[in-house]
Design a protein around this motif. Structure first.
Motif, PDB file in Angstrom:
ATOM      1  N   SER A 200      10.065  -8.173  11.580  1.00 25.81           N
ATOM      2  CA  SER A 200      10.198  -6.831  10.769  1.00 25.81           C
ATOM      3  C   SER A 200       8.462  -6.583  10.731  1.00 25.81           C
ATOM      4  O   SER A 200       7.877  -8.008   9.974  1.00 25.81           O
ATOM      5  CB  SER A 200      10.625  -6.871   9.492  1.00 25.81           C
ATOM      6  OG  SER A 200      12.627  -6.966   9.994  1.00 25.81           O
ATOM      7  N   ILE A 201       7.633  -5.895  11.247  1.00 26.60           N
ATOM      8  CA  ILE A 201       6.471  -5.667  10.959  1.00 26.60           C
ATOM      9  C   ILE A 201       6.426  -4.655   9.849  1.00 26.60           C
ATOM     10  O   ILE A 201       6.321  -3.136   9.623  1.00 26.60           O
ATOM     11  CB  ILE A 201       6.038  -5.819  12.203  1.00 26.60           C
ATOM     12  CG1 ILE A 201       6.550  -6.608  13.127  1.00 26.60           C
ATOM     13  CG2 ILE A 201       4.095  -5.647  12.729  1.00 26.60           C
ATOM     14  CD1 ILE A 201       6.183  -6.519  14.431  1.00 26.60           C
ATOM     15  N   GLY A 202       4.884  -4.973   9.552  1.00 29.53           N
ATOM     16  CA  GLY A 202       4.487  -3.574   8.449  1.00 29.53           C
ATOM     17  C   GLY A 202       2.639  -3.176   8.791  1.00 29.53           C
ATOM     18  O   GLY A 202       2.249  -4.251   9.214  1.00 29.53           O
ATOM     19  N   VAL A 203       2.264  -3.068   9.175  1.00 30.08           N
ATOM     20  CA  VAL A 203       0.986  -2.201   9.498  1.00 30.08           C
ATOM     21  C   VAL A 203       0.421  -1.311   8.814  1.00 30.08           C
ATOM     22  O   VAL A 203       0.714  -0.238   8.383  1.00 30.08           O
ATOM     23  CB  VAL A 203       0.972  -1.590  11.297  1.00 30.08           C
ATOM     24  CG1 VAL A 203      -0.208  -1.907  11.507  1.00 30.08           C
ATOM     25  CG2 VAL A 203       1.811  -3.030  12.204  1.00 30.08           C
ATOM     26  N   ALA A 204      -0.918  -1.734   7.898  1.00 27.81           N
ATOM     27  CA  ALA A 204      -2.340  -0.764   7.412  1.00 27.81           C
ATOM     28  C   ALA A 204      -3.497  -1.412   8.225  1.00 27.81           C
ATOM     29  O   ALA A 204      -3.447  -1.781   8.844  1.00 27.81           O
ATOM     30  CB  ALA A 204      -1.741  -1.821   6.677  1.00 27.81           C
ATOM     31  N   PHE A 205      -4.160  -0.312   8.128  1.00 25.14           N
ATOM     32  CA  PHE A 205      -5.427  -0.447   8.186  1.00 25.14           C
ATOM     33  C   PHE A 205      -6.697   0.126   6.919  1.00 25.14           C
ATOM     34  O   PHE A 205      -6.394  -0.183   5.981  1.00 25.14           O
ATOM     35  CB  PHE A 205      -5.138   1.224   9.362  1.00 25.14           C
ATOM     36  CG  PHE A 205      -4.492   1.206  10.854  1.00 25.14           C
ATOM     37  CD1 PHE A 205      -5.864   1.053  11.606  1.00 25.14           C
ATOM     38  CD2 PHE A 205      -4.099   1.615  10.383  1.00 25.14           C
ATOM     39  CE1 PHE A 205      -4.557   0.742  12.375  1.00 25.14           C
ATOM     40  CE2 PHE A 205      -2.553   1.833  11.142  1.00 25.14           C
ATOM     41  CZ  PHE A 205      -3.254   1.587  12.611  1.00 25.14           C
TER      42      PHE A 205
ATOM     43  N   TYR B 271      -7.498  -7.859  -0.628  1.00 19.37           N
ATOM     44  CA  TYR B 271      -5.783  -7.716  -1.425  1.00 19.37           C
ATOM     45  C   TYR B 271      -5.473  -6.790  -1.268  1.00 19.37           C
ATOM     46  O   TYR B 271      -3.696  -6.870  -1.230  1.00 19.37           O
ATOM     47  CB  TYR B 271      -6.410  -8.003  -2.378  1.00 19.37           C
ATOM     48  CG  TYR B 271      -6.234  -7.093  -3.788  1.00 19.37           C
ATOM     49  CD1 TYR B 271      -5.744  -6.243  -4.168  1.00 19.37           C
ATOM     50  CD2 TYR B 271      -8.621  -7.437  -3.727  1.00 19.37           C
ATOM     51  CE1 TYR B 271      -6.240  -5.351  -5.220  1.00 19.37           C
ATOM     52  CE2 TYR B 271      -7.725  -5.879  -4.816  1.00 19.37           C
ATOM     53  CZ  TYR B 271      -7.151  -5.146  -5.737  1.00 19.37           C
ATOM     54  OH  TYR B 271      -7.456  -4.250  -6.241  1.00 19.37           O
ATOM     55  N   LYS B 272      -6.026  -5.544  -1.071  1.00 20.98           N
ATOM     56  CA  LYS B 272      -5.237  -3.826  -1.072  1.00 20.98           C
ATOM     57  C   LYS B 272      -4.814  -3.921   0.575  1.00 20.98           C
ATOM     58  O   LYS B 272      -3.453  -3.796   0.574  1.00 20.98           O
ATOM     59  CB  LYS B 272      -6.243  -3.275  -1.297  1.00 20.98           C
ATOM     60  CG  LYS B 272      -6.766  -2.763  -3.039  1.00 20.98           C
ATOM     61  CD  LYS B 272      -5.306  -2.176  -3.330  1.00 20.98           C
ATOM     62  CE  LYS B 272      -5.862  -1.491  -4.456  1.00 20.98           C
ATOM     63  NZ  LYS B 272      -4.872  -1.006  -5.406  1.00 20.98           N
ATOM     64  N   LEU B 273      -5.066  -4.252   1.827  1.00 22.02           N
ATOM     65  CA  LEU B 273      -5.635  -4.698   3.205  1.00 22.02           C
ATOM     66  C   LEU B 273      -3.408  -4.750   2.841  1.00 22.02           C
ATOM     67  O   LEU B 273      -2.847  -5.369   3.498  1.00 22.02           O
ATOM     68  CB  LEU B 273      -6.222  -4.962   3.722  1.00 22.02           C
ATOM     69  CG  LEU B 273      -5.213  -4.677   5.265  1.00 22.02           C
ATOM     70  CD1 LEU B 273      -5.724  -3.229   5.523  1.00 22.02           C
ATOM     71  CD2 LEU B 273      -6.696  -4.932   5.957  1.00 22.02           C
ATOM     72  N   LEU B 274      -3.968  -6.764   2.468  1.00 25.70           N
ATOM     73  CA  LEU B 274      -3.062  -7.012   2.582  1.00 25.70           C
ATOM     74  C   LEU B 274      -2.096  -6.467   2.094  1.00 25.70           C
ATOM     75  O   LEU B 274       0.048  -6.719   2.097  1.00 25.70           O
ATOM     76  CB  LEU B 274      -2.866  -8.771   2.033  1.00 25.70           C
ATOM     77  CG  LEU B 274      -3.088  -9.837   2.526  1.00 25.70           C
ATOM     78  CD1 LEU B 274      -3.356 -10.601   2.102  1.00 25.70           C
ATOM     79  CD2 LEU B 274      -2.098 -10.297   3.712  1.00 25.70           C
ATOM     80  N   GLN B 275      -1.341  -5.813   0.575  1.00 17.43           N
ATOM     81  CA  GLN B 275      -0.261  -5.429   0.116  1.00 17.43           C
ATOM     82  C   GLN B 275       0.084  -4.112   0.302  1.00 17.43           C
ATOM     83  O   GLN B 275       1.548  -3.868   0.837  1.00 17.43           O
ATOM     84  CB  GLN B 275      -1.536  -4.953  -1.712  1.00 17.43           C
ATOM     85  CG  GLN B 275      -0.577  -4.963  -2.560  1.00 17.43           C
ATOM     86  CD  GLN B 275      -1.124  -3.443  -4.019  1.00 17.43           C
ATOM     87  OE1 GLN B 275      -1.613  -3.105  -4.238  1.00 17.43           O
ATOM     88  NE2 GLN B 275      -0.606  -4.708  -4.963  1.00 17.43           N
ATOM     89  N   HIS B 276      -0.625  -3.241   0.972  1.00 16.51           N
ATOM     90  CA  HIS B 276      -0.159  -2.389   2.073  1.00 16.51           C
ATOM     91  C   HIS B 276       0.625  -1.889   2.721  1.00 16.51           C
ATOM     92  O   HIS B 276       1.854  -2.209   3.281  1.00 16.51           O
ATOM     93  CB  HIS B 276      -1.114  -0.961   2.167  1.00 16.51           C
ATOM     94  CG  HIS B 276      -2.461  -0.801   1.063  1.00 16.51           C
ATOM     95  ND1 HIS B 276      -3.611  -0.313   1.584  1.00 16.51           N
ATOM     96  CD2 HIS B 276      -2.145  -1.054  -0.382  1.00 16.51           C
ATOM     97  CE1 HIS B 276      -3.938   0.435   0.147  1.00 16.51           C
ATOM     98  NE2 HIS B 276      -2.788   0.110  -0.853  1.00 16.51           N
ATOM     99  N   ALA B 277       0.557  -3.773   4.258  1.00  9.50           N
ATOM    100  CA  ALA B 277       0.514  -3.973   5.309  1.00  9.50           C
ATOM    101  C   ALA B 277       1.771  -4.661   5.096  1.00  9.50           C
ATOM    102  O   ALA B 277       3.385  -4.545   5.130  1.00  9.50           O
ATOM    103  CB  ALA B 277      -0.217  -4.838   5.921  1.00  9.50           C
ATOM    104  N   ASP B 278       2.497  -5.475   3.576  1.00 11.73           N
ATOM    105  CA  ASP B 278       3.600  -5.934   3.105  1.00 11.73           C
ATOM    106  C   ASP B 278       4.305  -4.929   2.201  1.00 11.73           C
ATOM    107  O   ASP B 278       5.400  -5.198   3.194  1.00 11.73           O
ATOM    108  CB  ASP B 278       2.827  -7.106   1.624  1.00 11.73           C
ATOM    109  CG  ASP B 278       3.981  -7.960   0.713  1.00 11.73           C
ATOM    110  OD1 ASP B 278       4.959  -8.394   1.718  1.00 11.73           O
ATOM    111  OD2 ASP B 278       3.695  -8.404   0.250  1.00 11.73           O
ATOM    112  N   ALA B 279       3.803  -3.827   1.921  1.00 10.42           N
ATOM    113  CA  ALA B 279       4.729  -2.569   1.302  1.00 10.42           C
ATOM    114  C   ALA B 279       5.491  -2.383   3.144  1.00 10.42           C
ATOM    115  O   ALA B 279       6.495  -1.790   2.874  1.00 10.42           O
ATOM    116  CB  ALA B 279       4.195  -1.970   0.833  1.00 10.42           C
ATOM    117  N   ALA B 280       4.942  -2.368   3.453  1.00 11.72           N
ATOM    118  CA  ALA B 280       4.958  -1.573   4.577  1.00 11.72           C
ATOM    119  C   ALA B 280       5.580  -2.476   5.564  1.00 11.72           C
ATOM    120  O   ALA B 280       7.045  -2.114   6.123  1.00 11.72           O
ATOM    121  CB  ALA B 280       3.900  -1.457   5.394  1.00 11.72           C
TER     122      ALA B 280
END
Length: 790
Positions: free
Chosen positions: A489-494, A503-512
């Motif tokens: 399962s993959i979440g993607v953030a930009f 840390y925000k990028l990691l947080q967003h990708a983790d949530a996705a």
């Protein structure tokens, strides 16, 4: 004339007897053992009195028997051999038993008329028996017999009673000295053991090189037990090889490492020990029994006694420390097993520290299993990538793919971690081949991974990468004979601006990724505004915490701390409860970690300390008799001297009795701030604040510097109490012994059964805490406990 001669003769006899007594009194000063005393009495005292037979018995109070310990007799055979038939007599048997039971001497002129007389190998006609008594305690009996009737007279009775009196006093003195020497030896042994344990603990934290550590450790061990044949082996699970890193054979050290390959390893007792994960203590016969049972084979020559203890360094490396004795005069004991168990833990910590230093650079940047970048390296790459966006074209952005492998836990649980590890490594190899060389592939932990893709100018590049990954994982994989299907399962953030945060990028990708995982296996989700709102809701906990502090939503519950022997309450541990206005009861495990991460734990702790201080003040104002309340606080407080001033202010504000508000901190909380923590604890000393060290033995095992800290109380962790099954637990005994030597109180927490309490009552542990006696309770219920007890 005859009367004059009789008087002269009697005077001569009396003089001779007095001379014997005087010489005996003088000789007593030179005799140091019971055996010497008794031999002297029979050979040099009673014999000189003209008696032809004498037996000395010593009393056994528990069995109420007399045992023959010395005798003197004249025989007709001329070979000086003398023996008696009865070497053991009960207190209720014969004349000697009667004298022992009454404590009074007995002189019989004709034993033929005495029912209590028991004939020996050579029957007698007269008997003189006097007790050995000191301070009204029967020590034994001196029994003399003669073949003539009415041989003994009052003078004989008087002098033998005098001899018995002097002998009794000397026997008691010798026994007292012997007991004192034994006590001194025991104290010296205990002090020696304590000093050695502290030396080993200090050595563990001070040694910078393993080889010298092992050598110094062996030197200390040899002062406590025989270790002429001694080795330490490290087992690498990945390579399936046991490396003997330190070995002493017949007192001579071998500098060459010996590696036992997998072909020979399975036949050794060391491998059996490592697989059973239990210490083993064998004598020669027991060792052979295990060989007969097929547990291992004979490798080398057989020892008379073999003792080995396993230890664990990390998930990959475990080890064994063993000693062997080839002498039939020396066998290892349970005491030696307990000592070597303690030593094994120190070895484990020392090796772990050394390996950490050796691999520090690599482990700081890479995952050990897969060789991929770890979280630290990934974050650094993300930070640098974000900074480069300031110089890049507006269309350029970076993407973070957050991957979680589906059903990985079930594979681990059903097929084992080894298969799971091999599965992970193979998946990573496939994904590595599906992404660009410039991408950073990182393992974040467990089965969670991330791919940082820099300089993306078209989102189609992301779709192409996702497709390649899915294609690479499409076919089933043969892992150790198991056909396994991989999916992720993959979440993607930009991130598009140099103002973005790693840390925000990691947080967003983790949530996705969590959104993708909730949709089913193999899904992909891109971070969007809906997810952003969910993150905000989660982040609101920070505001809720502050609101809860300001609006008194937190309440303290109190769990009694009681004496082990009498169950008398001596204080309470204060435990926090959060009554959230909308969420209801919130468990500490849900908000304490958030408070720690955000730094709000400082304000929360101070608020809870204030609540505890208010309650203490209230109880004292109403005359309730109790000692103290202990509040759990974060280690963050021991990083600033402001905490000292804050505690002084609380005591002054509520006029608290000294020592009534105390602190509890986990062991690991003091490790990184030893010097400052010491200053802070000393700063609290005028308030008589006691500091309790919680979870002792489960964190850093800080024996090496514990004696340097002004700690007052140790808490034995519940995990130790859960495994109490017998009265003597080596680990708990070691903690109690250490605490006693450092003059620390000990609280056993997590007491939940009567069996645990009964066993603890047999130890020096004074205090306890647990559900068996009381669960945490509101202040009103705690008040009843203070007034009426448990």
């Amino acid at each position: 004339m005859p009367k004059h001669l009789d008087t002269a003769s009697a005077l001569e006899v009396k003089t001779d007897q007095l001379h014997i007594i005087n010489q005996f009194s003088s000789s007593l000063m030179q005799l140091d053992t019971i055996e010497e005393l008794l031999e002297y009495v029979t050979s040099h005292v009673v014999n000189r009195l003209g008696f032809i037979e004498c037996v000395i018995y010593l009393a056994d109070d528990e069995a109420r028997t007399l045992k023959e310990v010395a005798s003197m007799g004249k025989t007709n055979s001329g070979d000086n051999s003398y023996y008696i038939d009865r070497t053991e007599i009960s207190f209720d048997q014969g004349i000697t038993g009667y004298v022992a039971s009454t404590g009074k001497p007995l002189m019989i002129g004709d034993v033929r008329h005495e029912k209590r007389y028991i004939a020996d190998a050579r029957p007698a006609l007269s008997e003189l028996c006097v007790p050995l008594v000191y301070k009204e305690k029967i020590l034994g009996v001196i029994d003399c017999e003669h073949p003539q009737k009415h041989y003994y007279n009052d003078a004989h009775l008087e002098i033998l009673s005098t001899v018995a009196h002097l002998l009794s006093a000397k026997i008691d003195q010798v026994r007292t000295v012997k007991n004192l020497k034994q006590t001194v030896n025991q104290l010296n042994d205990a002090q020696k053991l304590e000093n050695c344990m502290l030396q080993i603990a200090n050595l563990t934290y001070q040694s910078s090189e393993l080889d010298s550590f092992f050598e110094s450790l062996h030197a200390i061990i040899t002062t406590l037990l025989r270790a002429d044949n001694f080795f330490i082996g490290l087992y690498d699970k990945k390579c399936d090889v046991l490396d003997i890193v330190y070995i002493i054979e017949e007192g001579v050290r071998s500098n060459a490492h010996k590696k036992i390959s997998k072909d020979l390893l399975k036949d050794t007792a060391s491998y059996y020990l490592l697989t059973t994960e239990q210490s083993l203590l064998f004598n020669k016969e027991e060792f052979q029994q295990h060989i007969d049972a097929g547990h291992f084979k004979m490798v080398g020559r057989q020892a008379e006694s073999w003792l080995g203890v396993p230890f664990k360094v990390n998930d990959r490396i475990s080890g064994v420390i063993a000693v062997q004795s080839y002498s039939d005069r020396y066998h290892y004991s349970e005491h030696d097993r307990a000592l070597l168990t303690y030593v094994s833990r120190q070895i484990s910590m020392a090796i772990d520290r050394q390996l950490s230093r050796q691999e520090l650079e690599h482990r700081a940047l890479h995952d050990e299993l897969t060789g991929l970048a770890n979280r630290s390296l990934l974050i650094e790459r993300i930070k640098h990538g974000i900074l480069r966006l300031a110089r890049a074209n507006k269309e350029t952005q970076h993407a973070l793919l957050y991957l979680d492998f589906d059903r990985f836990k079930s594979i681990n649980d059903s097929l084992g971690h080894e298969v799971g590890d091999h599965f992970l490594v193979r998946i990573c190899e496939l994904i590595q081949g599906a992404i660009r060389n410039t991408d950073t592939f990182a393992r974040l932990g467990g089965d969670e991974f991330a791919i940082f893709m820099e300089n993306i100018t078209d989102k189609q590049q992301i779709n192409d990468a996702l497709e390649r990954i899915q294609t690479a994982l499409a076919d089933p994989l043969n892992i150790d004979g198991h056909l396994l299907q991989a999916s992720t399962s993959i979440g993607v953030a930009f991130c598009e601006s140099e103002n973005d945060k790693a840390y925000k990028l990691l947080q967003h990708a983790d949530a996705a990724m969590y959104e993708a995982k909730s949709s089913g296996r193999g899904h992909v989700k891109f971070f969007n505004n809906t997810m952003r709102k969910k993150l905000k809701t989660h982040a609101d906990i920070e505001n809720d915490l502050q609101h809860g502090i300001e609006h008194n939503e937190f309440e303290l519950y109190y769990q009694p701390i009681f004496t082990i022997q009498e169950a008398q309450v001596i204080g309470f541990e204060a435990l926090v409860r959060w009554h959230h206005p909308t969420k209801g009861f919130v468990a500490p495990n849900d908000f304490i970690p958030v408070a720690e991460d955000t730094g709000q734990i400082i304000n929360l702790d101070l608020h809870l300390l204030d609540l505890a201080a208010q309650q203490i003040s209230h109880w004292y104002q109403h005359g309730l008799p109790f000692t103290r309340v202990t509040v759990n606080v974060s280690s963050r407080h021991f990083a600033s001297l402001d905490f000292v001033a804050q505690m002084h202010a609380l005591y002054k504000k509520y006029q608290l009795p000294l020592g009534s508000l105390c602190l509890e901190i986990t062991e690991s909380g003091l490790i990184g701030n030893l010097e400052l923590a010491t200053k802070i604890i000393k700063g609290l000393a005028p308030l008589e604040v006691k500091l309790c060290l919680d979870d002792f033995g489960t964190g850093y095992s800080a024996l090496g510097y514990l004696h340097q800290l002004p700690i007052h109380i140790l808490k034995i962790d519940k995990s130790f109490i859960d495994h109490i099954t017998k009265s003597h637990n080596p680990l708990i005994d070691a903690i109690l012994s250490l605490a006693q030597s450092l003059q620390l109180d000990v609280v056993a927490e997590g007491i939940e059964t009567e069996q645990q309490l009964a066993i603890l009552k047999q130890t020096p542990c004074k205090f306890g805490q647990g559900f068996l006696k009381a669960r945490p309770m509101p202040a009103k219920d705690a008040k009843n406990v203070i007034l009426h007890g448990l």
